[in-house]
Design a protein around this motif. Structure first.
Motif, PDB file in Angstrom:
ATOM      1  N   LYS A  21      -7.280 -19.514  -7.993  1.00  0.00           N
ATOM      2  CA  LYS A  21      -8.510 -20.101  -7.429  1.00  0.00           C
ATOM      3  C   LYS A  21      -8.209 -20.960  -6.214  1.00  0.00           C
ATOM      4  O   LYS A  21      -8.800 -20.773  -5.143  1.00  0.00           O
ATOM      5  N   SER A  22      -7.296 -21.907  -6.384  1.00  0.00           N
ATOM      6  CA  SER A  22      -6.976 -22.809  -5.262  1.00  0.00           C
ATOM      7  C   SER A  22      -6.416 -22.021  -4.090  1.00  0.00           C
ATOM      8  O   SER A  22      -6.743 -22.297  -2.934  1.00  0.00           O
ATOM      9  N   THR A  23      -5.587 -21.056  -4.398  1.00  0.00           N
ATOM     10  CA  THR A  23      -4.995 -20.258  -3.329  1.00  0.00           C
ATOM     11  C   THR A  23      -6.089 -19.572  -2.513  1.00  0.00           C
ATOM     12  O   THR A  23      -6.046 -19.563  -1.282  1.00  0.00           O
ATOM     13  N   ALA A  38     -10.332 -31.000  -1.963  1.00  0.00           N
ATOM     14  CA  ALA A  38      -9.248 -30.364  -2.697  1.00  0.00           C
ATOM     15  C   ALA A  38      -9.318 -30.685  -4.190  1.00  0.00           C
ATOM     16  O   ALA A  38     -10.015 -31.601  -4.611  1.00  0.00           O
ATOM     17  N   GLN A  39      -8.568 -29.896  -4.945  1.00  0.00           N
ATOM     18  CA  GLN A  39      -8.488 -30.109  -6.388  1.00  0.00           C
ATOM     19  C   GLN A  39      -7.971 -31.516  -6.680  1.00  0.00           C
ATOM     20  O   GLN A  39      -8.484 -32.216  -7.539  1.00  0.00           O
ATOM     21  N   GLU A  40      -6.977 -31.902  -5.881  1.00  0.00           N
ATOM     22  CA  GLU A  40      -6.397 -33.223  -6.030  1.00  0.00           C
ATOM     23  C   GLU A  40      -7.149 -34.158  -5.086  1.00  0.00           C
ATOM     24  O   GLU A  40      -7.146 -33.948  -3.879  1.00  0.00           O
ATOM     25  N   LEU A  47     -15.373 -26.584  -2.852  1.00  0.00           N
ATOM     26  CA  LEU A  47     -15.016 -27.619  -3.820  1.00  0.00           C
ATOM     27  C   LEU A  47     -14.041 -27.014  -4.828  1.00  0.00           C
ATOM     28  O   LEU A  47     -14.401 -26.120  -5.588  1.00  0.00           O
ATOM     29  N   ASP A  48     -12.817 -27.504  -4.811  1.00  0.00           N
ATOM     30  CA  ASP A  48     -11.813 -26.962  -5.731  1.00  0.00           C
ATOM     31  C   ASP A  48     -11.798 -27.824  -6.995  1.00  0.00           C
ATOM     32  O   ASP A  48     -11.337 -28.960  -6.960  1.00  0.00           O
ATOM     33  N   GLU A  49     -12.298 -27.273  -8.078  1.00  0.00           N
ATOM     34  CA  GLU A  49     -12.379 -27.977  -9.360  1.00  0.00           C
ATOM     35  C   GLU A  49     -12.958 -29.391  -9.191  1.00  0.00           C
ATOM     36  O   GLU A  49     -12.276 -30.382  -9.462  1.00  0.00           O
ATOM     37  N   PRO A  50     -14.228 -29.475  -8.766  1.00  0.00           N
ATOM     38  CA  PRO A  50     -14.799 -30.788  -8.422  1.00  0.00           C
ATOM     39  C   PRO A  50     -14.918 -31.752  -9.589  1.00  0.00           C
ATOM     40  O   PRO A  50     -15.070 -32.951  -9.358  1.00  0.00           O
TER      41      PRO A  50
HETATM   42 MG   LIG Z   1      -6.282 -24.877  -8.700  1.00  0.00          MG
END
Ligand SMILES: [Mg+2]
Ligand SMILES: Nc1ncnc2c1ncn2[C@@H]1O[C@H](COP(=O)(O)OP(=O)(O)O)[C@@H](O)[C@H]1O
Lengths: 261, 340
Positions: free
Chosen positions: B44-46, B84-86, B160-163
């Motif tokens: 997903k993030s990629t 980002a996720q982070e 939104l990566d894993e918001p």
């Molecule tokens: Mg991820």
């Protein structure tokens, strides 16, 4: 191009904001040179009271001899912080945020270097003021002092460039600090920053002659002790300027490569 | 008008040789909330990082607003926002300083930043805390600030990566409200990733289920659920003589919409139905009435995205998240496929 400048400035601005905000660090970074100057100056008084060593030092004031060394040492540690802050930014995800923004890539290493440079300049001015208060006379006056600050800033660029280049492949702060100390401390002690060449054993003097730190010490010491001695100032300035440009390009190139996947 | 996002045959292999995204294609329309649902390491993030230009695709063509991202990366970056996720907030700066810098990195003027940041900070209920150091912020506040920052340059598409990763249920729901408002008030296109079923279900117009770098299914959440069929009727019978009501069970199995029956250890029977399980209940009653079997209890379960996920990947999302009925349903479904 205009964006490269403004992006660089805002990357640096962030560092400077934090530099001035961290009051304790700020105070310590200003007190540290005072301690060095007072401590070393006192300890080495024996040297200058001896006419032979005084001749090797080129002055009867060991403080004056040592001030260039203290200036470079302070700038050196500040410059190293450039790479550390990139490692930190990578850890907290801020680096990715910068990379995701439409800023010029070069602005990231350049901004870090600029911040280290400005911080270094501030510290150098503080050291010069303190040294003056402790009785050091800068032979070349305000113009010479300006040139000293400039050389210190170029020297800072060499160090920050080095640490930025290292930080591209080193992902933990502890390792980076260890490697940087491993490189910088010997670099400092094998130069003529703290001891005159004449007082060194021949092998050390040979190293000290090619050590880039000595090239920065040379002009600064001339400007402090003897005056506008261009035979010393120009070659030193040339080498330091060349190394600074090289560091700039290398840091930019390695950073670019490390952040493209 | 071109679609917001078009992805054709995207593959991403990392330098080390990890195949993170494996030949995926999809399209996201303007104003859509589109979700990537999948477990950790699914890719997903990629996918997001390739779409916003942080990573180079190994293969594939990617268009944002009809523009090839390889050709005009700067333009793409200005049209998209990314959280980002982070969560990436500098905790030694204030809320305002963080967002100010973000604005500067998107080349906005000071005046634009001040106006726009007031707007987004108010929207995310952070305006009163704007001059506080972010070191004093809670996880939810940091995430809100991070999303607010992603909006400073008025992007048309928000990634939104894993918001809501790692946030508590209450905070998660408030974030969902913000996301919905962005779409409703500004018609923003939102691409989000999640590994929470509920999030995909509640928030997304369409969901792609991604596993090991591949898209296994892509549709509206309801359509995905309908696709695996499967309401479950849970019934407990008690025959007069205490025996197993074989006849009645056979008759129920024979009903056209019934896909299978699974006896459970606790004595209940799980009857898997194509759809409209509620309409089956009267038929079960009449069969049991004729066979002299009485019904102790009967209830109906609708499928969740958990079940969908399990169905399409053959894996559970996370041990504790997949329900027992998802197992049963998946087992019967797989059995059905094999029988064919
Ligand atoms: Mg991820
Ligand atoms: N920088 C990287 N280098 C090598 N492999 C990576 C990198 N980032 C992620 N991966 C790998 O790619 C796969 C997909 O990761 P990711 O896109 O982060 O998944 P998700 O966001 O769905 O959890 C995983 O196997 C992960 O280990």
């Amino acid at each position: 191009m205009i964006y490269l400048l403004s992006d660089t400035w805002f990357v640096a601005w962030r560092e400077l904001l934090k530099f001035f905000r961290a009051r304790v660090r700020l105070v310590v970074s200003l007190i540290q040179p005072v301690v060095w100057l007072a401590f070393m100056g006192n300890m080495m008084r024996g040297l200058t009271s001896n006419p032979v060593t005084a001749k090797a030092l080129g002055t009867e004031n060991y403080l004056a001899f040592m001030t260039p060394g203290i200036i470079l040492m302070t700038v050196l540690f500040g410059g190293v912080f450039g790479g550390v802050s990139i490692v930190w930014d990578r850890r907290i995800g801020y680096l990715e945020k910068l990379l995701a923004a439409p800023i010029s890539r070069g602005a990231i290493p350049f901004g870090k270097m600029l911040a280290a440079m400005i911080q270094g300049a501030i510290q150098v001015v503080a050291i010069i003021i303190i040294a003056s208060l402790l009785g050091v006379r800068f032979q070349t006056g305000p113009a010479g002092i300006a040139l000293i600050v400039l050389i210190a800033m170029l020297f800072s660029t060499i160090l920050s460039g080095l640490s930025l280049a290292l930080s591209a492949s080193i992902k933990t702060m502890e390792t980076l600090m260890a490697i940087v100390n491993f490189v910088t401390l010997p670099l400092m002690f094998t130069s003529n920053a703290l001891f005159p060449l004449a007082a060194m054993p021949p092998w050390l003097a040979a190293i000290a002659k090619v050590n880039p730190v000595s090239y920065a010490v040379g002009p600064i010491r001339a400007l402090t002790l003897t005056g506008w001695n261009w035979e010393v100032i120009l070659p030193g300035l040339g080498v330091i300027l060349g190394l600074a440009l090289l560091a700039l390009l290398v840091a930019q190139y390695i950073f670019q490569r490390a952040t493209t996947e | 008008m071109p679609s917001a996002i078009e992805v054709y045959n995207l593959t991403k292999i990392y330098r080390g040789g990890v195949l993170a995204v494996d030949d995926i294609s999809f399209t996201v329309e303007r104003g859509e909330i589109f979700g990537f649902l999948g477990p950790n390491g699914a890719g997903k993030s990629t996918t997001i990082k390739v779409l916003i230009g942080l990573l180079k695709p190994t293969k594939g063509r990617l268009l944002i607003n009809g523009v090839d991202i390889a050709k005009r990366p700067g333009e793409i970056k200005r049209a998209t926002g990314y959280a980002a996720q982070e969560t990436a907030i500098d905790d030694r700066l204030t809320c305002m300083e963080n967002i100010y810098l973000q604005g500067r990195f998107y080349h906005l003027s000071k005046r634009e930043i001040l106006a726009r940041s007031a707007e987004v900070l108010k929207m995310f209920d952070l305006y009163d805390r704007r001059n506080d150091l972010t070191a004093t912020f809670s996880g939810g506040m940091l995430k809100r600030l991070d999303i607010a920052e992603a909006l400073i340059h008025r992007p048309q598409i928000l990634f939104l990566d894993e918001p809501t990763l790692g946030l508590d249920v209450q905070t998660r729901k408030t974030i969902w409200e913000y996301i919905k408002r962005l779409r409703e008030e500004q018609g923003m296109t939102i691409f989000l990733t999640t590994h929470y079923m509920e999030e995909a279900d509640v928030l997304c117009d369409r969901v792609a289920i991604i596993d090991r770098g591949k898209i296994k299914a892509l549709d509206r959440p309801e359509a995905l659920k309908a696709q695996i069929g499967g309401d479950i009727v849970i019934a407990r019978f008690s025959a007069l003589d205490g025996s197993i009501p074989q006849e009645a069970l056979e008759a129920i199995r024979g009903l056209p919409q019934v896909r299978g029956i699974e006896p459970k250890r606790d004595g209940a029977y799980w009857i898997v139905v194509n759809q409209d399980g509620d309409k089956l209940i009267p038929a079960i009653f009449s069969i049991c009435g004729q066979a002299g079997v009485s019904i102790e209890s009967i209830s109906l379960k609708k499928p969740s995205l958990d079940d969908v996920y399990l169905h399409f990947t053959g894996r559970e999302m996370r041990e504790e998240e997949a329900s027992a009925e998802a197992h049963i349903r998946a087992r019967i479904m797989r059995g059905r496929i094999r029988r064919r």
